[in-house]
Motif scaffolding. Structure first.
Motif, PDB file in Angstrom:
ATOM      1  N   ALA A 125      44.758 -32.843  53.715  1.00 54.05           N
ATOM      2  CA  ALA A 125      43.343 -32.848  54.080  1.00 54.05           C
ATOM      3  C   ALA A 125      43.209 -32.635  55.580  1.00 54.05           C
ATOM      4  O   ALA A 125      43.984 -33.192  56.360  1.00 54.05           O
ATOM      5  CB  ALA A 125      42.685 -34.159  53.669  1.00 54.05           C
ATOM      6  N   VAL A 126      42.230 -31.827  55.960  1.00 56.05           N
ATOM      7  CA  VAL A 126      41.930 -31.573  57.369  1.00 56.05           C
ATOM      8  C   VAL A 126      40.536 -32.108  57.659  1.00 56.05           C
ATOM      9  O   VAL A 126      39.562 -31.728  57.007  1.00 56.05           O
ATOM     10  CB  VAL A 126      41.984 -30.066  57.697  1.00 56.05           C
ATOM     11  CG1 VAL A 126      41.629 -29.831  59.161  1.00 56.05           C
ATOM     12  CG2 VAL A 126      43.360 -29.492  57.375  1.00 56.05           C
ATOM     13  N   THR A 127      40.449 -33.020  58.625  1.00 51.90           N
ATOM     14  CA  THR A 127      39.157 -33.570  59.040  1.00 51.90           C
ATOM     15  C   THR A 127      38.854 -33.048  60.443  1.00 51.90           C
ATOM     16  O   THR A 127      39.456 -33.492  61.418  1.00 51.90           O
ATOM     17  CB  THR A 127      39.189 -35.104  59.058  1.00 51.90           C
ATOM     18  OG1 THR A 127      39.623 -35.589  57.781  1.00 51.90           O
ATOM     19  CG2 THR A 127      37.812 -35.659  59.375  1.00 51.90           C
ATOM     20  N   PRO A 128      37.930 -32.080  60.566  1.00 50.40           N
ATOM     21  CA  PRO A 128      37.677 -31.489  61.888  1.00 50.40           C
ATOM     22  C   PRO A 128      36.633 -32.227  62.698  1.00 50.40           C
ATOM     23  O   PRO A 128      35.670 -32.780  62.154  1.00 50.40           O
ATOM     24  CB  PRO A 128      37.184 -30.079  61.521  1.00 50.40           C
ATOM     25  CG  PRO A 128      36.480 -30.278  60.218  1.00 50.40           C
ATOM     26  CD  PRO A 128      37.210 -31.394  59.491  1.00 50.40           C
ATOM     27  N   ALA A 129      36.825 -32.249  64.001  1.00 49.66           N
ATOM     28  CA  ALA A 129      35.807 -32.706  64.948  1.00 49.66           C
ATOM     29  C   ALA A 129      35.489 -31.510  65.826  1.00 49.66           C
ATOM     30  O   ALA A 129      36.055 -31.330  66.905  1.00 49.66           O
ATOM     31  CB  ALA A 129      36.314 -33.879  65.771  1.00 49.66           C
ATOM     32  N   ILE A 130      34.609 -30.644  65.321  1.00 47.47           N
ATOM     33  CA  ILE A 130      34.226 -29.417  66.020  1.00 47.47           C
ATOM     34  C   ILE A 130      32.720 -29.450  66.278  1.00 47.47           C
ATOM     35  O   ILE A 130      32.031 -30.392  65.871  1.00 47.47           O
ATOM     36  CB  ILE A 130      34.613 -28.160  65.217  1.00 47.47           C
ATOM     37  CG1 ILE A 130      33.945 -28.171  63.834  1.00 47.47           C
ATOM     38  CG2 ILE A 130      36.131 -28.097  65.061  1.00 47.47           C
ATOM     39  CD1 ILE A 130      34.230 -26.928  63.005  1.00 47.47           C
ATOM     40  N   ASP A 131      32.201 -28.438  66.946  1.00 50.67           N
ATOM     41  CA  ASP A 131      30.817 -28.503  67.415  1.00 50.67           C
ATOM     42  C   ASP A 131      29.784 -28.609  66.300  1.00 50.67           C
ATOM     43  O   ASP A 131      28.702 -29.133  66.519  1.00 50.67           O
ATOM     44  CB  ASP A 131      30.504 -27.316  68.329  1.00 50.67           C
ATOM     45  CG  ASP A 131      30.674 -25.963  67.653  1.00 50.67           C
ATOM     46  OD1 ASP A 131      31.091 -25.922  66.477  1.00 50.67           O
ATOM     47  OD2 ASP A 131      30.407 -24.935  68.312  1.00 50.67           O
ATOM     48  N   THR A 132      30.097 -28.143  65.098  1.00 48.21           N
ATOM     49  CA  THR A 132      29.147 -28.249  63.995  1.00 48.21           C
ATOM     50  C   THR A 132      29.024 -29.681  63.478  1.00 48.21           C
ATOM     51  O   THR A 132      28.090 -30.001  62.736  1.00 48.21           O
ATOM     52  CB  THR A 132      29.553 -27.331  62.834  1.00 48.21           C
ATOM     53  OG1 THR A 132      30.905 -27.635  62.439  1.00 48.21           O
ATOM     54  CG2 THR A 132      29.469 -25.871  63.243  1.00 48.21           C
ATOM     55  N   LYS A 133      29.980 -30.538  63.851  1.00 45.67           N
ATOM     56  CA  LYS A 133      29.978 -31.927  63.406  1.00 45.67           C
ATOM     57  C   LYS A 133      29.872 -32.909  64.579  1.00 45.67           C
ATOM     58  O   LYS A 133      29.532 -34.072  64.394  1.00 45.67           O
ATOM     59  CB  LYS A 133      31.254 -32.229  62.617  1.00 45.67           C
ATOM     60  CG  LYS A 133      31.400 -31.410  61.335  1.00 45.67           C
ATOM     61  CD  LYS A 133      32.713 -31.707  60.648  1.00 45.67           C
ATOM     62  CE  LYS A 133      32.858 -30.944  59.358  1.00 45.67           C
ATOM     63  NZ  LYS A 133      31.903 -31.404  58.323  1.00 45.67           N
ATOM     64  N   PHE A 134      30.211 -32.450  65.777  1.00 43.56           N
ATOM     65  CA  PHE A 134      30.294 -33.307  66.958  1.00 43.56           C
ATOM     66  C   PHE A 134      29.510 -32.609  68.072  1.00 43.56           C
ATOM     67  O   PHE A 134      30.036 -31.769  68.793  1.00 43.56           O
ATOM     68  CB  PHE A 134      31.758 -33.496  67.324  1.00 43.56           C
ATOM     69  CG  PHE A 134      32.033 -34.501  68.422  1.00 43.56           C
ATOM     70  CD1 PHE A 134      31.014 -35.232  69.014  1.00 43.56           C
ATOM     71  CD2 PHE A 134      33.329 -34.722  68.858  1.00 43.56           C
ATOM     72  CE1 PHE A 134      31.279 -36.150  70.017  1.00 43.56           C
ATOM     73  CE2 PHE A 134      33.614 -35.634  69.852  1.00 43.56           C
ATOM     74  CZ  PHE A 134      32.587 -36.355  70.435  1.00 43.56           C
ATOM     75  N   ALA A 135      28.239 -32.961  68.211  1.00 44.13           N
ATOM     76  CA  ALA A 135      27.308 -32.220  69.070  1.00 44.13           C
ATOM     77  C   ALA A 135      27.731 -32.182  70.531  1.00 44.13           C
ATOM     78  O   ALA A 135      27.510 -31.193  71.231  1.00 44.13           O
ATOM     79  CB  ALA A 135      25.910 -32.826  68.961  1.00 44.13           C
ATOM     80  N   GLY A 136      28.365 -33.249  71.014  1.00 43.61           N
ATOM     81  CA  GLY A 136      28.734 -33.310  72.424  1.00 43.61           C
ATOM     82  C   GLY A 136      29.821 -32.334  72.828  1.00 43.61           C
ATOM     83  O   GLY A 136      30.001 -32.053  74.017  1.00 43.61           O
ATOM     84  N   LEU A 137      30.561 -31.786  71.860  1.00 43.57           N
ATOM     85  CA  LEU A 137      31.617 -30.820  72.165  1.00 43.57           C
ATOM     86  C   LEU A 137      31.075 -29.443  72.542  1.00 43.57           C
ATOM     87  O   LEU A 137      31.784 -28.642  73.153  1.00 43.57           O
ATOM     88  CB  LEU A 137      32.541 -30.640  70.956  1.00 43.57           C
ATOM     89  CG  LEU A 137      33.512 -31.760  70.591  1.00 43.57           C
ATOM     90  CD1 LEU A 137      34.285 -31.367  69.344  1.00 43.57           C
ATOM     91  CD2 LEU A 137      34.475 -32.021  71.727  1.00 43.57           C
ATOM     92  N   ASN A 138      29.847 -29.180  72.159  1.00 40.23           N
ATOM     93  CA  ASN A 138      29.289 -27.842  72.309  1.00 40.23           C
ATOM     94  C   ASN A 138      29.489 -27.279  73.709  1.00 40.23           C
ATOM     95  O   ASN A 138      29.100 -27.893  74.704  1.00 40.23           O
ATOM     96  CB  ASN A 138      27.786 -27.878  71.987  1.00 40.23           C
ATOM     97  CG  ASN A 138      27.169 -26.504  71.918  1.00 40.23           C
ATOM     98  OD1 ASN A 138      27.676 -25.623  71.237  1.00 40.23           O
ATOM     99  ND2 ASN A 138      26.049 -26.332  72.594  1.00 40.23           N
ATOM    100  N   GLY A 139      30.141 -26.121  73.798  1.00 40.12           N
ATOM    101  CA  GLY A 139      30.317 -25.433  75.068  1.00 40.12           C
ATOM    102  C   GLY A 139      31.414 -25.960  75.966  1.00 40.12           C
ATOM    103  O   GLY A 139      31.633 -25.423  77.052  1.00 40.12           O
ATOM    104  N   LEU A 140      32.138 -27.007  75.542  1.00 40.73           N
ATOM    105  CA  LEU A 140      33.130 -27.617  76.423  1.00 40.73           C
ATOM    106  C   LEU A 140      34.546 -27.077  76.211  1.00 40.73           C
ATOM    107  O   LEU A 140      35.475 -27.485  76.906  1.00 40.73           O
ATOM    108  CB  LEU A 140      33.126 -29.147  76.246  1.00 40.73           C
ATOM    109  CG  LEU A 140      31.820 -29.840  76.654  1.00 40.73           C
ATOM    110  CD1 LEU A 140      31.965 -31.349  76.522  1.00 40.73           C
ATOM    111  CD2 LEU A 140      31.428 -29.473  78.080  1.00 40.73           C
TER     112      LEU A 140
END
Length: 213
Positions: A72-87
């Protein structure tokens, strides 16, 4: 005089750069708009809270029993973690059951993996078809260069846990098997562009929901 101008111009560029960084500390994703090539538009700073910069999903074990790969892969990317956007950074949790695999896949940015528990074989294939792979134990790290096919296999006697960091907030993932099996390309076309026969192609399409034609 020319040297003085050059020094002044360099200092000016530095200050302009610093000023931009200070003004644009972050760009929390505004999910009311669709994602574009540069990410999501910025949320109004007046509506930003500390919760936008916190993600708790990686503390929960992924369900490895509902996939044919026992992983199983659990991602923390911008579609799920708003603060990552653009970083330019994201993470994911990998849970790999005994004998399970993270199958051959690629994405458009580099990745670093660190093994938290268990023993895996991890590797990638370079563009000259050289394979680089190694058994990794708890605490070991490995880098996968951008765009290259790579994988992880649990070769230990206990479930493996690893975390990966990727050099993009929206890295994109393409798994070889599911990409072949989930599209609407005609079976005969996939036969021609791979070494799979019609039966194998239809099995992939059946597993991953591609067009049966």
């Amino acid at each position: 005089m020319e040297k003085t101008k050059a020094i002044f111009f360099t200092i000016l560029c530095v200050f302009v750069s610093l000023s931009s960084a200070i003004v644009d500390d972050f760009c929390v994703a505004d999910y009311s708009f669709p994602v574009g090539p540069a990410g999501f538009p910025c949320k109004n700073p007046a509506n930003v809270t500390v919760d936008d910069f916190v993600f708790s999903g990686l503390g929960v074990s992924g369900n490895t029993s509902n996939t044919m790969f026992n992983s199983a892969v659990t991602p923390a990317i911008d579609t799920k973690f708003a603060g990552l956007n653009g970083l330019g950074i994201s993470m994911a949790r990998l849970d790999i059951g005994v004998g399970g695999v993270i199958p051959l896949h690629t994405h458009r940015v580099s990745e670093v993996i660190i093994v938290i528990d268990g023993t895996i074989i991890a590797g990638f294939i370079a563009s000259d078809n050289t394979a680089y792979f190694k058994k990794l134990n708890k605490g070991d790290m490995m880098i996968f260069p951008q765009s290259l096919l790579h994988f992880q296999v649990n070769v230990g006697e206990i479930p493996a846990l690893a975390f990966v960091s990727l050099a993009s907030a929206h890295p994109g993932f393409m798994f070889t098997s599911s990409s072949l099996g989930s599209n609407d390309l005609p079976t005969e076309i996939i036969e021609k562009i791979t070494l799979l026969d019609a039966k194998q192609v239809k099995e992939l399409k059946n597993i991953f929901g591609g067009s049966p034609n």
